[in-house]
Write a protein that holds these residues in place. Structure first.
Motif, PDB file in Angstrom:
ATOM      1  N   THR A 168       0.848  -1.181   0.000  1.00 49.29           N
ATOM      2  CA  THR A 168       0.000   0.000   0.000  1.00 49.29           C
ATOM      3  C   THR A 168       0.889   1.239   0.000  1.00 49.29           C
ATOM      4  O   THR A 168       2.061   1.180   0.386  1.00 49.29           O
ATOM      5  CB  THR A 168      -0.909   0.049   1.238  1.00 49.29           C
ATOM      6  N   ALA A 169       0.328   2.371  -0.429  1.00 44.59           N
ATOM      7  CA  ALA A 169       1.108   3.610  -0.485  1.00 44.59           C
ATOM      8  C   ALA A 169       1.596   4.010   0.904  1.00 44.59           C
ATOM      9  O   ALA A 169       2.719   4.479   1.062  1.00 44.59           O
ATOM     10  CB  ALA A 169       0.259   4.723  -1.097  1.00 44.59           C
ATOM     11  N   LYS A 170       0.751   3.831   1.919  1.00 40.34           N
ATOM     12  CA  LYS A 170       1.137   4.212   3.278  1.00 40.34           C
ATOM     13  C   LYS A 170       2.326   3.397   3.751  1.00 40.34           C
ATOM     14  O   LYS A 170       3.301   3.927   4.302  1.00 40.34           O
ATOM     15  CB  LYS A 170      -0.031   4.031   4.233  1.00 40.34           C
ATOM     16  N   GLN A 171       2.280   2.075   3.540  1.00 42.81           N
ATOM     17  CA  GLN A 171       3.398   1.215   3.938  1.00 42.81           C
ATOM     18  C   GLN A 171       4.657   1.570   3.164  1.00 42.81           C
ATOM     19  O   GLN A 171       5.763   1.598   3.718  1.00 42.81           O
ATOM     20  CB  GLN A 171       3.026  -0.250   3.686  1.00 42.81           C
ATOM     21  N   PHE A 172       4.490   1.871   1.874  1.00 42.16           N
ATOM     22  CA  PHE A 172       5.629   2.233   1.046  1.00 42.16           C
ATOM     23  C   PHE A 172       6.305   3.484   1.576  1.00 42.16           C
ATOM     24  O   PHE A 172       7.517   3.529   1.741  1.00 42.16           O
ATOM     25  CB  PHE A 172       5.182   2.454  -0.397  1.00 42.16           C
ATOM     26  N   TRP A 173       5.510   4.512   1.857  1.00 40.41           N
ATOM     27  CA  TRP A 173       6.100   5.780   2.269  1.00 40.41           C
ATOM     28  C   TRP A 173       6.741   5.686   3.649  1.00 40.41           C
ATOM     29  O   TRP A 173       7.784   6.277   3.902  1.00 40.41           O
ATOM     30  CB  TRP A 173       5.053   6.876   2.226  1.00 40.41           C
ATOM     31  N   GLN A 174       6.135   4.940   4.551  1.00 40.74           N
ATOM     32  CA  GLN A 174       6.745   4.743   5.863  1.00 40.74           C
ATOM     33  C   GLN A 174       8.088   4.029   5.726  1.00 40.74           C
ATOM     34  O   GLN A 174       9.068   4.383   6.391  1.00 40.74           O
ATOM     35  CB  GLN A 174       5.796   3.940   6.756  1.00 40.74           C
ATOM     36  N   GLY A 175       8.143   3.034   4.859  1.00 46.44           N
ATOM     37  CA  GLY A 175       9.382   2.302   4.643  1.00 46.44           C
ATOM     38  C   GLY A 175      10.449   3.155   3.984  1.00 46.44           C
ATOM     39  O   GLY A 175      11.633   3.064   4.323  1.00 46.44           O
ATOM     40  N   LEU A 176      10.046   4.004   3.050  1.00 40.83           N
ATOM     41  CA  LEU A 176      11.000   4.877   2.369  1.00 40.83           C
ATOM     42  C   LEU A 176      11.648   5.838   3.350  1.00 40.83           C
ATOM     43  O   LEU A 176      12.867   6.049   3.325  1.00 40.83           O
ATOM     44  CB  LEU A 176      10.283   5.655   1.270  1.00 40.83           C
ATOM     45  N   ARG A 177      10.849   6.422   4.233  1.00 37.47           N
ATOM     46  CA  ARG A 177      11.387   7.353   5.219  1.00 37.47           C
ATOM     47  C   ARG A 177      12.331   6.660   6.186  1.00 37.47           C
ATOM     48  O   ARG A 177      13.292   7.269   6.677  1.00 37.47           O
ATOM     49  CB  ARG A 177      10.247   7.992   6.003  1.00 37.47           C
ATOM     50  N   ALA A 178      12.078   5.414   6.472  1.00 41.04           N
ATOM     51  CA  ALA A 178      12.890   4.689   7.450  1.00 41.04           C
ATOM     52  C   ALA A 178      14.253   4.300   6.885  1.00 41.04           C
ATOM     53  O   ALA A 178      15.204   4.078   7.647  1.00 41.04           O
ATOM     54  CB  ALA A 178      12.150   3.436   7.924  1.00 41.04           C
ATOM     55  N   ARG A 179      14.380   4.255   5.571  1.00 37.71           N
ATOM     56  CA  ARG A 179      15.656   3.872   4.960  1.00 37.71           C
ATOM     57  C   ARG A 179      16.702   4.955   5.193  1.00 37.71           C
ATOM     58  O   ARG A 179      16.425   6.141   5.061  1.00 37.71           O
ATOM     59  CB  ARG A 179      15.484   3.649   3.460  1.00 37.71           C
ATOM     60  N   GLN A 180      17.913   4.548   5.508  1.00 39.35           N
ATOM     61  CA  GLN A 180      19.010   5.481   5.707  1.00 39.35           C
ATOM     62  C   GLN A 180      19.815   5.709   4.434  1.00 39.35           C
ATOM     63  O   GLN A 180      20.652   6.624   4.371  1.00 39.35           O
ATOM     64  CB  GLN A 180      19.944   4.962   6.807  1.00 39.35           C
ATOM     65  N   SER A 181      19.576   4.886   3.416  1.00 37.12           N
ATOM     66  CA  SER A 181      20.314   5.011   2.161  1.00 37.12           C
ATOM     67  C   SER A 181      19.482   4.402   1.047  1.00 37.12           C
ATOM     68  O   SER A 181      18.493   3.705   1.294  1.00 37.12           O
ATOM     69  CB  SER A 181      21.666   4.302   2.247  1.00 37.12           C
ATOM     70  N   GLY A 182      19.906   4.653  -0.189  1.00 34.57           N
ATOM     71  CA  GLY A 182      19.191   4.057  -1.310  1.00 34.57           C
ATOM     72  C   GLY A 182      19.546   4.734  -2.619  1.00 34.57           C
ATOM     73  O   GLY A 182      20.182   5.793  -2.649  1.00 34.57           O
ATOM     74  N   LEU A 183      19.132   4.113  -3.709  1.00 35.95           N
ATOM     75  CA  LEU A 183      19.263   4.674  -5.045  1.00 35.95           C
ATOM     76  C   LEU A 183      17.880   4.646  -5.680  1.00 35.95           C
ATOM     77  O   LEU A 183      17.302   3.581  -5.870  1.00 35.95           O
ATOM     78  CB  LEU A 183      20.264   3.862  -5.876  1.00 35.95           C
ATOM     79  N   TYR A 184      17.352   5.834  -5.990  1.00 31.23           N
ATOM     80  CA  TYR A 184      16.008   5.963  -6.542  1.00 31.23           C
ATOM     81  C   TYR A 184      16.090   6.633  -7.905  1.00 31.23           C
ATOM     82  O   TYR A 184      16.695   7.699  -8.040  1.00 31.23           O
ATOM     83  CB  TYR A 184      15.111   6.790  -5.616  1.00 31.23           C
ATOM     84  N   ALA A 185      15.483   6.024  -8.924  1.00 27.47           N
ATOM     85  CA  ALA A 185      15.536   6.553 -10.282  1.00 27.47           C
ATOM     86  C   ALA A 185      14.126   6.843 -10.783  1.00 27.47           C
ATOM     87  O   ALA A 185      13.206   6.031 -10.595  1.00 27.47           O
ATOM     88  CB  ALA A 185      16.223   5.560 -11.214  1.00 27.47           C
ATOM     89  N   VAL A 186      13.968   8.002 -11.433  1.00 26.59           N
ATOM     90  CA  VAL A 186      12.698   8.426 -12.017  1.00 26.59           C
ATOM     91  C   VAL A 186      12.919   8.588 -13.518  1.00 26.59           C
ATOM     92  O   VAL A 186      13.758   9.393 -13.938  1.00 26.59           O
ATOM     93  CB  VAL A 186      12.207   9.753 -11.411  1.00 26.59           C
ATOM     94  N   ILE A 187      12.177   7.839 -14.338  1.00 19.58           N
ATOM     95  CA  ILE A 187      12.359   7.851 -15.787  1.00 19.58           C
ATOM     96  C   ILE A 187      11.037   8.194 -16.464  1.00 19.58           C
ATOM     97  O   ILE A 187       9.990   7.675 -16.089  1.00 19.58           O
ATOM     98  CB  ILE A 187      12.848   6.475 -16.305  1.00 19.58           C
ATOM     99  N   GLY A 188      11.084   9.060 -17.490  1.00 20.82           N
ATOM    100  CA  GLY A 188       9.875   9.368 -18.237  1.00 20.82           C
ATOM    101  C   GLY A 188      10.047  10.552 -19.164  1.00 20.82           C
ATOM    102  O   GLY A 188      11.044  11.278 -19.105  1.00 20.82           O
ATOM    103  N   ARG A 189       9.064  10.744 -20.040  1.00 23.13           N
ATOM    104  CA  ARG A 189       9.129  11.807 -21.038  1.00 23.13           C
ATOM    105  C   ARG A 189       9.101  13.189 -20.381  1.00 23.13           C
ATOM    106  O   ARG A 189       8.733  13.314 -19.208  1.00 23.13           O
ATOM    107  CB  ARG A 189       7.948  11.680 -22.010  1.00 23.13           C
ATOM    108  N   PRO A 190       9.482  14.244 -21.109  1.00 19.13           N
ATOM    109  CA  PRO A 190       9.493  15.600 -20.543  1.00 19.13           C
ATOM    110  C   PRO A 190       8.095  16.062 -20.146  1.00 19.13           C
ATOM    111  O   PRO A 190       7.092  15.649 -20.737  1.00 19.13           O
ATOM    112  CB  PRO A 190      10.050  16.452 -21.691  1.00 19.13           C
ATOM    113  N   GLY A 191       8.042  16.931 -19.135  1.00 17.14           N
ATOM    114  CA  GLY A 191       6.790  17.555 -18.732  1.00 17.14           C
ATOM    115  C   GLY A 191       5.862  16.685 -17.912  1.00 17.14           C
ATOM    116  O   GLY A 191       4.685  17.016 -17.744  1.00 17.14           O
ATOM    117  N   MET A 192       6.377  15.585 -17.364  1.00 19.52           N
ATOM    118  CA  MET A 192       5.535  14.651 -16.621  1.00 19.52           C
ATOM    119  C   MET A 192       5.736  14.731 -15.111  1.00 19.52           C
ATOM    120  O   MET A 192       5.262  13.865 -14.372  1.00 19.52           O
ATOM    121  CB  MET A 192       5.782  13.218 -17.103  1.00 19.52           C
ATOM    122  N   GLY A 193       6.456  15.754 -14.613  1.00 26.56           N
ATOM    123  CA  GLY A 193       6.568  15.933 -13.169  1.00 26.56           C
ATOM    124  C   GLY A 193       7.672  15.143 -12.508  1.00 26.56           C
ATOM    125  O   GLY A 193       7.608  14.881 -11.304  1.00 26.56           O
TER     126      GLY A 193
END
Length: 262
Positions: free
Chosen positions: A51-76
């Motif tokens: 769930t989104a809530k579990q995901f976000w809680q877990g993301l905040r708890a991480r002390q490190s990581g590599l996160y990549a965002v891929i997509g066409r221009p103008g998509m935020g």
């Protein structure tokens, strides 16, 4: 957010290096404390796992990581990266966004101008030497760390940093329009965020990304195209989540920043 003496020394050293290259240093963020202003990710649509809530809680708890965002221009993509940095609320080193734009946000951030490789290398070293968890954000990563630059000194140092990020409590956040243009060591992420791909993605993307993008595009097809900028397809093992999530623009973000960030 209080820093210990050694952490503050490393942070001040990074600012001292940047001061040589930033004519308007007085505008640099002066506080090292700020409040998290809401969560950029909320709600999930047809999630396969988690769930989104579990995901976000877990993301905040991480002390490190590599996160990549891929997509066409103008998509935020940049707004999402800034939102992640806002919620993590850690000292953040940034390539690709002007300092005057970073000053609008609620997390402590320093621009790392890329014109001088010696400066970039010194800033990367200062980032690695800090003890407190911190963030390295690379906007439009393909412009700075790509397949043609993989042998230069700063790219080799970044490659090493990716490998030891867990040991040094470093979170690396990158975005780009196509995975094929980005340094390969930035494309083995702990979490992958996919926006609608470019028109010719089937020919231009890396093969292992292409299949996930097809799956993401099928999910985006269920949402009106005018709302695509508000959604992202997330692939994550820890915290576990796979599916669509909606996100809000972070505090300080508006159309002016979107057009003038670089």
């Amino acid at each position: 957010m209080d820093m210990g003496k050694s952490e503050r020394v490393a942070w001040e050293a990074a600012k001292a290096v940047a001061r040589q290259f930033l004519p308007n240093w007085a505008n640099v963020v002066s506080t090292l404390a700020s409040e998290v202003m809401g969560e950029p990710l909320s709600g999930d649509l047809s999630a396969d796992t988690g769930t989104a809530k579990q995901f976000w809680q877990g993301l905040r708890a991480r002390q490190s990581g590599l996160y990549a965002v891929i997509g066409r221009p103008g998509m935020g993509k940049t707004a999402l990266c800034v939102g992640i940095c806002t919620a993590l609320n850690r000292p953040t080193f940034v390539i690709g966004i002007k300092q005057k734009m970073l000053d609008r946000f609620t997390f402590p951030a320093i621009e790392m101008p890329f014109e001088d490789e010696g400066h970039v290398l010194e800033s990367l070293k200062s980032l690695r030497e800090m003890e407190r968890p911190r963030v390295f954000l690379i906007d439009d990563a393909g412009l700075f760390f790509n397949n043609q630059s993989y042998r230069n000194v700063s790219s080799l140092f970044l490659q090493e940093m990716v490998g030891v990020r867990r040991h040094h409590n470093i979170t690396i956040v990158v975005n780009g329009q196509q995975s094929s243009t980005i340094h390969k060591h930035l494309l083995d992420p702990d979490i992958l965020f996919l926006k609608p791909p470019s028109l010719l993605f089937a020919d231009n993307e890396r093969e292992y990304i292409r299949g996930l993008e097809r799956h993401a595009l099928n999910r985006f097809a269920k949402i009106p195209s005018k709302d695509w900028v508000k959604w992202v397809y997330v692939v994550s093992d820890l915290p576990p989540f796979r599916g669509m999530m909606q996100y809000n623009c972070p505090p300080g973000w508006d159309e002016y920043v979107s057009k003038n960030k670089a």
